[in-house]
Design an enzyme around this catalytic site. Structure first.
Site, mmCIF file in Angstrom:
data_model
loop_
_atom_site.group_PDB
_atom_site.id
_atom_site.type_symbol
_atom_site.label_atom_id
_atom_site.label_comp_id
_atom_site.label_asym_id
_atom_site.label_seq_id
_atom_site.Cartn_x
_atom_site.Cartn_y
_atom_site.Cartn_z
ATOM 1 N N GLY B 55 1.185 -1.167 -0.229
ATOM 2 C CA GLY B 55 -0.355 -0.013 0.133
ATOM 3 C C GLY B 55 1.246 1.353 -0.338
ATOM 4 O O GLY B 55 0.371 2.417 0.179
ATOM 5 N N HIS B 56 2.193 1.370 -0.708
ATOM 6 C CA HIS B 56 2.586 2.204 -0.228
ATOM 7 C C HIS B 56 3.957 2.659 -1.193
ATOM 8 O O HIS B 56 5.137 3.373 -1.898
ATOM 9 C CB HIS B 56 4.407 1.814 0.901
ATOM 10 C CG HIS B 56 3.646 1.767 2.299
ATOM 11 N ND1 HIS B 56 2.887 2.798 2.567
ATOM 12 C CD2 HIS B 56 3.383 0.818 3.503
ATOM 13 C CE1 HIS B 56 2.161 2.289 4.495
ATOM 14 N NE2 HIS B 56 2.914 0.845 4.323
ATOM 15 N N ASP B 109 7.959 -5.384 11.659
ATOM 16 C CA ASP B 109 9.527 -6.019 10.500
ATOM 17 C C ASP B 109 10.239 -6.246 11.044
ATOM 18 O O ASP B 109 11.286 -7.563 10.877
ATOM 19 C CB ASP B 109 9.558 -4.558 9.922
ATOM 20 C CG ASP B 109 8.264 -4.291 8.809
ATOM 21 O OD1 ASP B 109 8.275 -5.137 8.278
ATOM 22 O OD2 ASP B 109 7.867 -3.025 8.772
ATOM 23 N N HIS B 218 1.010 4.567 7.984
ATOM 24 C CA HIS B 218 0.219 4.144 8.419
ATOM 25 C C HIS B 218 -1.221 5.368 8.753
ATOM 26 O O HIS B 218 -1.542 4.834 9.999
ATOM 27 C CB HIS B 218 0.331 3.054 9.450
ATOM 28 C CG HIS B 218 1.376 2.005 8.544
ATOM 29 N ND1 HIS B 218 3.147 2.926 8.866
ATOM 30 C CD2 HIS B 218 1.533 1.049 7.575
ATOM 31 C CE1 HIS B 218 3.387 1.601 8.358
ATOM 32 N NE2 HIS B 218 2.762 1.135 7.204
#
Ligand SMILES: Nc1ncnc2c1ncn2[C@@H]1O[C@H](COP(=O)(O)OP(=O)(O)O)[C@@H](O)[C@H]1O
Ligand SMILES: Nc1ncnc2c1ncn2[C@@H]1O[C@H](COP(=O)(O)OP(=O)(O)O)[C@@H](O)[C@H]1O
Ligand SMILES: [Mg+2]
Ligand SMILES: [Mg+2]
Ligand SMILES: [Mg+2]
Ligand SMILES: [Mg+2]
Lengths: 213, 331, 331, 213
Positions: B55-56, B109, B218
């Protein structure tokens, strides 16, 4: 009864799945307040994947935990993959040789899961994470085991401890994960992971109580 | 949010199908469908890997390519890739010289990379990591190890990728990437939120007429909510967060990267950059190389980020190295 | 619409300032502040010019660069440049070999270009024109001279620019660009409208849950308003408009260009392209070269366009020619 | 009086400017229905530019038209630059040698503007453009000139003709410009250019009537 057969554990896993599925939206909302709103979706994806792969299969309680943990770990990613993956896998390992599960075994399994988690995350009680639910739940089971309490009683007490733990996150400031960047702004709402952990433990306990009766 | 999609649960896989078809000259699939690798990775170089939630765009797979990253692990929307995906990315990138994993500071992450590094070690692959933490607004300077990685990651990949391409060994690549991110500061201003496709409504709010200063990729809230300002005021606010933190000083040469957050028209990024460049010039800070465009987005969030990186001779050379990926093409 | 801007009346000029600063390696200013020219135009080539209203980034100035357009005239938001700006663009591009003016079929542009061509003639500059009319939805085939130019213009510039770069004379450049646009068909689907900065509210409506098939780059309504469909259905709808009109047939090799309209996340364009490529393959149509990204937008409109161009050997060679501009970089 | 001095014409131009400025939003709305919504903005920009450059200067009616036309033409672009630029410049040229403006001169000027326009656009009466306003307005003035009517009466008649012309566009299908792609969908609303043309002609006529009295 004070024990159930490990091999009869499928319905416990299925109840845990139902618990997450029924709360998908709610968990998303909780996470949306101070996180990114995907917690319900993430959890539901993993638990539903497990359901679709294993609904037609036979498996024991510990086998089920292991498979669910592995799916979360290997296919979901995010924070939940490693966190719940580790908890479930390590809990399963600690109990996999047992034919019968009693309070003591369950306490040891969950303690093992929590210990595994704490190898990968630094969160302690008070940091507004799922540790705030899991730690008191495990402690309650351990106390019941020492006191030799009935399994069902122990499970009900554990549910209460988990619920209190979850609720305790409301007034905490988040120290780890996405919401930790909010500082004081993170106060006033539940932690998403603490909430899902309470749902999972509650569904598990209720299914065990049914199995025991 | 009207979207072009089928089942939201499939959006990442379908996006990957289209991406691989559209950029078959640069990237290729691997056995792990959540791992994308560069075509024709030169032998004997240090592998460069990144990864993160989806989504980035162009991040993360848009920075896989020549003189950039060799492989990337792909997560669900806004969610870390699995440890297995990171591990397979290491394998795809490794040419026997070790792997530099350059990623952003998010707890998912961090956990997944840590586990993957452990597993890689067991399989004989040495992986070292650099964790981007360029987002000034996400923690005070004393706790900068808590800061998020945002658009500064692009410069970290550019520098690390170039160093590896020029034959740097693993420690040299890691040192260059670490220097890049240590020299980099970012801040974002959010004007409108984004929506997770499977959730269907924005998961945070930016009240009309207001803006969120220091917003994360986000929608993580930042340091202040204030009334919507004009471009000149926004530029000043961004410069005033970023410049004193490093601090950037008169005489410094910098890379200035202005990235849109997704839905803000590119026209407006140029208006913003014009203001920023003037403010920097006033302070005696010289923009050696500007990047203006959608370099690191959050679906249809509106707003922009400003990233500055202080240059020295090594960083200049690495920033000037040609590159070819979907998200960054440079001659 | 929260925007990054100062006075909306200045947005075009300020955008140009930022654009020129950000891409000083590719473009430069001219005496007319509404004319942008390429740096280092090779001597003795045919000049290639375009121009149009602003708000369509990368169009139009984003296609000024090496082997593309040599100059572009810049209009107000969604409004044709002046005849004077076109004339000055011709002068900036002219190397004594004449100028090919490749633009889109809008009444303002038609009038201003026509006048500029007349004025240029008086000043001894020969200008020939190609008018893009690739938008299938804007008029029936019998009236294709009425059709709008949309994202197909990008391919016209690519082809015309490459032909000029390869030394084609004015008639050859015009013929190649005309063939490009004659071989090209487009259609757009709009999911959400855009707002003129100085007006402040959307000037048309797309009701939630619906989509506008055949929408123009300024929100001009198309051929149908229907309920919002999934990516597979949208892809089919687009292919079903574009393919039979030309018609594209089994065995054809095509360029497929999927462009976002502005605010649609790039991720979704890949999902759409994946579906489109499958449908074309089913029909035996081979995508020789795909372009997927924001190539021709309308500020923060949501949605996408599909453009197909039928290739022959000449067009293949011209499409494959390297190019370097802000909007299109190709090795 | 049946004439006014060309050199006294500044107030006419300023009234035309005010007319456009006061209707900026309205013209935008009309254009938004079947066009792209920028007509008010485009016109306002040009007319206001003229105002800011010439408010402090002296100029005649025809000089003012010429300067306004040139600004639209050279600095506004779009469709309006060439369209109104041509109308105004050609009208100005036709009258620039006159010291006094009467019905006949005005009719000739506007006819000349319309003729110039028709050299660059193909639109005829009935095509839903500003031609539908301008053509009947010019015709009305020409008739008044033939009949030898009072200038004020002629101007009032012209206003009516322009208004009727504007209103006639409501039921037309657009044949040129952006809205022509709508086909039947373009019916039911006024044409933006016809509306602005009516505003300009009305403001011009009213200012002339004031000058004449
Ligand atoms: N570093 C961490 N240590 C302990 N728990 C964490 C950590 N990071 C996240 N969590 C838990 O994960 C929850 C959020 O999960 P989820 O929303 O699925 O992932 P993400 O934050 O990546 O979107 C938090 O509510 C918290 O309980
Ligand atoms: N080809 C044409 N012939 C005659 N009039 C036209 C033509 N194109 C546009 N117009 C007039 O211009 C008006 C629209 O002006 P405007 O909105 O300022 O320009 P644009 O259509 O470029 O946005 C229309 O209402 C119509 O009256
Ligand atoms: Mg979350
Ligand atoms: Mg997440
Ligand atoms: Mg317009
Ligand atoms: Mg208009």
């Amino acid at each position: 009864m004070n024990t159930f057969k490990n091999k009869d554990g499928k319905q416990i896993l299925m109840a845990m799945v139902k618990g997450i599925q029924a709360n998908k939206e709610y968990l998303g909302e909780v996470d949306g307040l101070i996180g990114d709103g995907d917690h319900g979706m993430n959890m539901n994806k993993g638990f539903t994947l497990f359901e679709s792969r294993f609904a037609d299969k036979e498996f024991s309680f510990t086998e089920g935990l292991e498979e669910l943990g592995t799916i979360l770990f290997a296919e979901i990613g995010g924070s939940m993959g490693p966190i719940y993956g580790t908890i479930l896998n390590d809990a399963a390992s600690a109990g996999e040789d047992e034919e019968d599960i009693d309070v003591k075994v369950l306490a040891e399994m969950l303690r093992s899961g929590l210990a595994g988690l704490q190898e990968i995350v630094q969160a302690q009680v008070g940091d507004k994470t799922l540790v705030d639910t899991l730690e008191p739940a495990v402690k309650s089971l351990e106390e019941s085991a020492v006191l030799g309490e009935e399994f069902s009683l122990a499970l009900n007490k554990m549910k209460e401890a988990a619920t209190d733990g979850r609720d305790s996150t409301k007034d905490m400031v988040a120290k780890f994960g996405r919401s930790s960047r909010l500082g004081e702004r993170s106060k006033g709402v539940l932690d998403a992971g603490a909430t899902s952990c309470c749902i999972i433990l509650t569904a598990m306990a209720d299914a065990m109580i049914e199995l025991l009766s | 949010m009207p979207r072009i999609m089928n089942n939201p649960d499939d959006i990442v896989d379908e996006m990957l199908n289209g991406f691989l078809k559209a950029h078959a000259d640069i990237v290729e699939a691997t056995d792990n469908k959540r791992v994308v690798k560069a075509k024709n990775i030169p032998a004997d170089k240090v592998g460069v890997v990144t990864g993160g939630g989806s989504g980035h765009k162009p991040a993360f797979i848009g920075y896989v390519g020549k003189n950039l990253c060799d492989a990337a692990a792909v997560g669900e929307i806004c969610s870390s890739p699995t440890a297995a995906a990171f591990l397979d990315s290491f394998k795809a990138a490794d040419q026997g010289q070790g792997v530099a994993c350059l990623y952003g500071n998010y707890s998912g992450d961090n956990m997944n990379v840590k586990m993957a590094v452990k597993m890689a070690k067991k399989q004989g692959i040495t992986v070292k990591t650099v964790v981007a933490n360029d987002d000034v607004a996400s923690a005070p300077k004393e706790q900068c190890e808590k800061r998020r990685g945002v658009a500064g990651e692009v410069l970290m990949w550019k520098v690390g990728g170039a160093k590896a391409a020029k034959g740097g060994n693993l420690d040299e690549v890691i040192a260059a990437a670490q220097k890049a991110i240590d020299n980099t500061r970012s801040v974002g201003i959010g004007l409108a939120p984004c929506t997770l496709p499977a959730v269907g409504h924005p998961n945070f709010e930016i009240k009309p007429g207001t803006m969120e200063v220091g917003i994360g990729h986000h929608g993580e809230p930042g340091i202040a909510v204030c009334k919507l300002e004009n471009a000149a005021e926004m530029a000043k606010r961004m410069v005033d967060v970023v410049v004193p933190d490093y601090p950037f000083e008169a005489g410094d040469e910098v890379v200035a990267l202005v990235s849109g957050l997704g839905a803000t028209p590119v026209m407006e990024l140029y208006v913003l950059y014009d203001e920023i460049e003037c403010l920097l010039k006033e302070k005696g800070i010289h923009v050696y190389r500007p990047y203006v465009g959608n370099y690191f987005t959050s679906m249809e969030m509106m707003g922009a980020t400003l990233t500055l990186m202080k240059l020295d001779d090594e960083l200049k050379e690495l920033i000037d190295t040609p590159a070819n990926s979907m998200g960054l093409k440079q001659n």
